[in-house]
Design a protein around this motif. Structure first.
Motif, PDB file in Angstrom:
ATOM      1  N   LYS A 428       0.824  -1.211   0.000  1.00  0.00           N
ATOM      2  CA  LYS A 428       0.000   0.000   0.000  1.00  0.00           C
ATOM      3  C   LYS A 428       0.862   1.266   0.000  1.00  0.00           C
ATOM      4  CE  LYS A 428      -3.720  -2.418   2.415  1.00  0.00           C
ATOM      5  NZ  LYS A 428      -4.537  -2.518   3.636  1.00  0.00           N
ATOM      6  N   TYR A 460       1.487  -3.740  -9.313  1.00  0.00           N
ATOM      7  CA  TYR A 460       0.192  -3.492  -9.926  1.00  0.00           C
ATOM      8  C   TYR A 460      -0.183  -2.058  -9.559  1.00  0.00           C
ATOM      9  CZ  TYR A 460       0.021  -8.591 -10.174  1.00  0.00           C
ATOM     10  OH  TYR A 460       0.311  -9.910 -10.423  1.00  0.00           O
ATOM     11  N   GLU A 462      -2.803  -0.249  -9.312  1.00  0.00           N
ATOM     12  CA  GLU A 462      -3.941   0.014  -8.434  1.00  0.00           C
ATOM     13  C   GLU A 462      -3.615  -0.257  -6.972  1.00  0.00           C
ATOM     14  OE1 GLU A 462      -5.246  -3.779 -10.745  1.00  0.00           O
ATOM     15  OE2 GLU A 462      -3.605  -2.337 -10.852  1.00  0.00           O
ATOM     16  N   TRP A 463      -2.610  -1.081  -6.702  1.00  0.00           N
ATOM     17  CA  TRP A 463      -2.223  -1.388  -5.322  1.00  0.00           C
ATOM     18  C   TRP A 463      -0.891  -0.770  -4.925  1.00  0.00           C
ATOM     19  CZ3 TRP A 463      -4.507  -5.608  -8.050  1.00  0.00           C
ATOM     20  CH2 TRP A 463      -5.759  -5.998  -7.558  1.00  0.00           C
ATOM     21  N   SER A 466       2.114   4.661  -8.716  1.00  0.00           N
ATOM     22  CA  SER A 466       2.396   5.088 -10.087  1.00  0.00           C
ATOM     23  C   SER A 466       3.687   4.449 -10.600  1.00  0.00           C
ATOM     24  CB  SER A 466       2.554   6.602 -10.133  1.00  0.00           C
ATOM     25  OG  SER A 466       3.714   6.993  -9.413  1.00  0.00           O
ATOM     26  N   TYR A 493      -1.588  -5.409 -16.795  1.00  0.00           N
ATOM     27  CA  TYR A 493      -2.443  -4.262 -17.086  1.00  0.00           C
ATOM     28  C   TYR A 493      -3.537  -4.735 -18.046  1.00  0.00           C
ATOM     29  CZ  TYR A 493      -3.686   0.640 -17.128  1.00  0.00           C
ATOM     30  OH  TYR A 493      -4.352   1.839 -16.923  1.00  0.00           O
ATOM     31  N   SER A 497     -12.124  -3.340 -20.262  1.00  0.00           N
ATOM     32  CA  SER A 497     -12.766  -3.126 -18.967  1.00  0.00           C
ATOM     33  C   SER A 497     -14.000  -4.000 -18.834  1.00  0.00           C
ATOM     34  CB  SER A 497     -13.160  -1.655 -18.815  1.00  0.00           C
ATOM     35  OG  SER A 497     -14.064  -1.283 -19.846  1.00  0.00           O
ATOM     36  N   LEU A 506      -6.487   2.638 -14.926  1.00  0.00           N
ATOM     37  CA  LEU A 506      -6.555   2.149 -13.556  1.00  0.00           C
ATOM     38  C   LEU A 506      -6.005   3.211 -12.603  1.00  0.00           C
ATOM     39  CD1 LEU A 506      -5.310  -1.561 -13.760  1.00  0.00           C
ATOM     40  CD2 LEU A 506      -7.645  -0.691 -13.905  1.00  0.00           C
ATOM     41  N   PRO A 507      -6.373   3.154 -11.333  1.00  0.00           N
ATOM     42  CA  PRO A 507      -5.804   4.103 -10.367  1.00  0.00           C
ATOM     43  C   PRO A 507      -4.278   4.104 -10.419  1.00  0.00           C
ATOM     44  CG  PRO A 507      -7.586   2.859  -9.362  1.00  0.00           C
ATOM     45  CD  PRO A 507      -7.350   2.235 -10.701  1.00  0.00           C
ATOM     46  N   ASN A 508      -3.699   5.292 -10.336  1.00  0.00           N
ATOM     47  CA  ASN A 508      -2.251   5.513 -10.310  1.00  0.00           C
ATOM     48  C   ASN A 508      -1.569   5.291 -11.655  1.00  0.00           C
ATOM     49  OD1 ASN A 508      -2.322   5.913  -7.427  1.00  0.00           O
ATOM     50  ND2 ASN A 508      -2.424   3.693  -7.224  1.00  0.00           N
ATOM     51  N   SER A 509      -2.339   5.027 -12.707  1.00  0.00           N
ATOM     52  CA  SER A 509      -1.730   4.758 -14.006  1.00  0.00           C
ATOM     53  C   SER A 509      -2.115   5.842 -15.015  1.00  0.00           C
ATOM     54  CB  SER A 509      -2.194   3.406 -14.548  1.00  0.00           C
ATOM     55  OG  SER A 509      -1.701   3.204 -15.860  1.00  0.00           O
ATOM     56  N   ASP A 549      -6.087  -9.935 -16.509  1.00  0.00           N
ATOM     57  CA  ASP A 549      -5.670  -8.835 -17.373  1.00  0.00           C
ATOM     58  C   ASP A 549      -5.158  -9.415 -18.690  1.00  0.00           C
ATOM     59  OD1 ASP A 549      -6.376  -6.884 -15.598  1.00  0.00           O
ATOM     60  OD2 ASP A 549      -4.360  -6.574 -14.808  1.00  0.00           O
TER      61      ASP A 549
END
Length: 653
Positions: A428, A460, A462-463, A466, A493, A497, A506-509, A549
């Motif tokens: 995290k 990954y 999202e977890w 970036s 990745y 979707s 995706l989050p952080n990407s 993915d």
């Protein structure tokens, strides 16, 4: 990472993409005419990986004079420059050389091109040099004649282990030119292993994978190639297999039939991998189902063993299985002792303090699984000021280290050619926790003479943050533990979707959820791994690209529904550079003078180190372009790609 959640999401995505008239129409109208080595579904432009290292935080510059300005040669602004100071008079040895030296922070084997932009478009005598140690230097470009290399130069490099670059101005005089920018371009190393955890190849052994979309759409009667053949064709070099002790359903705890990813079935897949001349990785989960940061259940057969017997079982079962692999000619190149073990593994009675509730059978049968101590870590007591809690924290580290050392010794004994990997994560975004993990564990393993070879991370977005966070984390770990190699053991990745049609990253990407976005996101991880100084990262593996993915899309044909390789799958093969082009030249001419552009530029083949000339076709020089001082560009083309000439127009002498 919770694999149960992952696979649930994977199933939803996969079903959303399976078949459908719209998909067939899309493939047909795209006019695909694919040969046996071309990926089929969707579109992806994949260029070779190239990084200008000069802009990286870990790259520094120093100079023999005006040292405070040395960084101006790395700031990305050609309007600023380092310039050597005028030499002092009266030196017994004449005018000394002046030099700008760039330290790349570690060795690079993929450095293939160096571009130097001079501060002025005036005659200069200079040499561009490279070194592995900062003492012995090799010339990359020699312009001591004062006529060639006006305004700058681009040099192609066929050397490994370069850490230092230098621009030297021999016997510098007052007014000597300087360096506005130095660019050092890094490409994928030959020995960076790209591959995947492809454990699901076990149950997908009989599923045909089509290489040719038109053949599939036409209802080709012959089955397509094996999944292993497809990924090898695309450039994968290393495949990892997870090993479960007695595979069982995570939901029910009942043993599965067939025992997919169990020891016996995995022997067959391992042999199929090495028979295809790919290297093999083994990932011991030391569990009967998923082991990851949220859960690390003991195998049922070991659950009630006292700790000393558990420790012996880890050693013996590891050694026995590796012996079977070696005897059948499938020696692993790499063995991971545990999977994503940031919170320890082989949970036992300490699970009550950890608070884990997964998998259900682990808590439903707590009297069995939690009857004896295991190797779970008590992070809730980290930095506690309570002596009792600190003692428990330390005791569990000792148990975890003891179990890990037993697994590592087993690898060394049974398969001494295999490298040993420990696989964790940055939990995290808490890099401090990961650094504590490596410090505590490696201290114990080194004391026990059971140190690993490789420290590995999952990534990954999202977890784990970036791409820039990944780069920072890798560099921090590399700096703190310089004696160890590194790996990206898992990444992925999505290309589509669920529900379909939403390309939101995706989050952080920064990458959209498309086939092109999938290729770009995975290649970005390749690039980050490759750019760590010292050639420290050995490889990058995607996780289950045929399932999670997925890098395949299910296509409905008259012969049935088949998985077609996404165009993004070619990222494994096409990220390597095959020809490095001198794609930037600098020319100086006087006002109203004739522009003399080179007929050829150099091109380097990294495969054999040959440098040849390739002909350039230039666009016409614009009318009146040299009418007054300034700069302009002229574009050119070669069989290896575009070239740009920067023309500096200077007043007549």
């Amino acid at each position: 990472m919770d694999k149960e959640v992952l696979m649930t999401h994977s199933t939803h995505r996969r079903r959303a993409l399976a078949g459908g008239t719209a998909l067939v129409v899309a493939l047909t109208t795209a006019g695909l005419a694919l040969g046996p080595s071309a990926a089929g579904y969707g579109e992806a432009v994949i260029e070779p990986v190239e990084t200008d290292l000069a802009g990286k935080d870990w790259v520094t510059a120093r100079a023999t004079s005006n040292d405070a300005d040395a960084g101006l040669a790395l700031d990305g602004d050609e309007g600023t420059a380092w310039r050597p100071a005028a030499p002092t008079s009266g030196s017994r040895h004449g005018k000394p050389d002046q030099a700008l030296t760039v330290d790349l922070g570690g060795a690079y084997d993929g450095l293939r091109k160096v571009e130097v932009v001079l501060a002025d478009a005036t005659p200069a005598r200079y040499v561009v040099e490279a070194s592995a140690d900062g003492r012995r230097w090799a010339s990359l470009a020699d312009h001591r004649d004062g006529r060639s290399g006006a305004a700058g130069t681009t040099a192609l490099v066929d050397r490994e282990g370069i850490q230092y670059l230098r621009v030297r101005f021999p016997a510098a005089r007052p007014g000597t030119n300087g360096v506005a920018e130095l660019h050092a371009y890094n490409y994928l190393r030959d020995d960076l292993k790209l591959g995947a955890d492809l454990s699901y190849a076990d149950q997908e052994r009989d599923q045909p994978y089509y290489l040719d979309a038109e053949a599939a759409l036409a209802g080709a009667p012959d089955p397509g190639p094996h999944l292993l053949d497809v990924v090898r064709d695309r450039g994968m070099e290393h495949l990892r297999l997870r090993i479960w002790n007695d595979p069982r359903s995570e939901a029910t705890g009942v043993e599965t039939e067939p025992a997919y990813q169990g020891p016996e079935r995995s022997l067959t897949v391992a042999r199929e991998i090495v028979d295809r001349d790919m290297s093999l990785g083994i990932d011991f989960h030391y569990a009967d189902s998923w082991a990851d940061p949220s859960k690390q259940p003991k195998p049922r057969a070991w659950a009630e063993l006292p700790f000393d017997e558990l420790n012996q079982e880890v050693h013996d079962s590891t050694a026995d299985y590796l012996t079977e692999l070696v005897e059948q000619g499938a020696t692993p190149a790499k063995v991971a002792v545990g999977n994503e073990v940031i919170n320890g593994f082989l949970y036992g009675s300490e699970a009550e303090i950890i608070g884990t509730t997964a998998p259900p059978y682990f808590t439903d049968e707590a009297d069995v699984y939690q009857s004896q101590p295991g190797g779970g870590l008590l992070w809730k007591y980290w930095q506690s000021e309570d002596p009792a809690e600190q003692q428990l924290y330390t005791e569990q580290w000792d148990r975890f280290g003891t179990l890990m050392a037993s697994g590592i010794r087993a690898v060394r004994e049974a398969s001494p050619e295999s490298e040993v990997e420990i696989h964790a994560i940055v939990d995290k975004g808490r890099l401090s926790k990961t650094m504590e993990f490596w410090t505590q564990l490696l201290t114990r393993l080194e004391a026990a003479d059971a140190a690993p070879d490789v420290l590995a991370l999952s990534y990954y977005p999202e977890w784990h943050g970036s791409p820039e966070a990944l780069e920072h984390n890798l560099h921090t770990i590399a700096d703190a533990f310089p004696e160890y190699a590194l790996d990206i053991a898992e990444t992925s990745y999505p290309a589509a979707s669920s529900p379909p049609g939403d390309p939101t990253p995706l989050p952080n990407s920064p990458f959209p959820v498309t086939v092109q976005g999938q290729a770009d996101a995975i290649q970005r991880v390749f690039q980050i791994a490759n750019d760590v100084p010292g050639n420290r990262v050995q490889g990058v593996l995607t996780w289950e690209p045929a399932s999670w993915d997925s890098m395949f899309t299910w296509v409905e044909t008259s012969a049935g529904t088949f998985p077609e390789a996404n165009a993004s799958l070619d990222v494994y093969r096409d990220s390597d550079v095959r020809a490095v082009l001198e794609d930037s030249v600098r020319v100086v001419t006087a006002v109203d003078g004739r522009v003399r552009l080179p007929r050829t530029v150099d091109v380097l083949s990294p495969a054999d180190g040959d440098v040849d000339g390739t002909r350039v076709t230039w666009q016409d020089v614009p009318d009146g372009a040299t009418a007054e001082p300034g700069t302009f560009t002229v574009d050119g083309t070669t069989q290896h790609g575009p070239v740009t000439a920067t023309v500096h127009v200077v007043p007549p002498r």
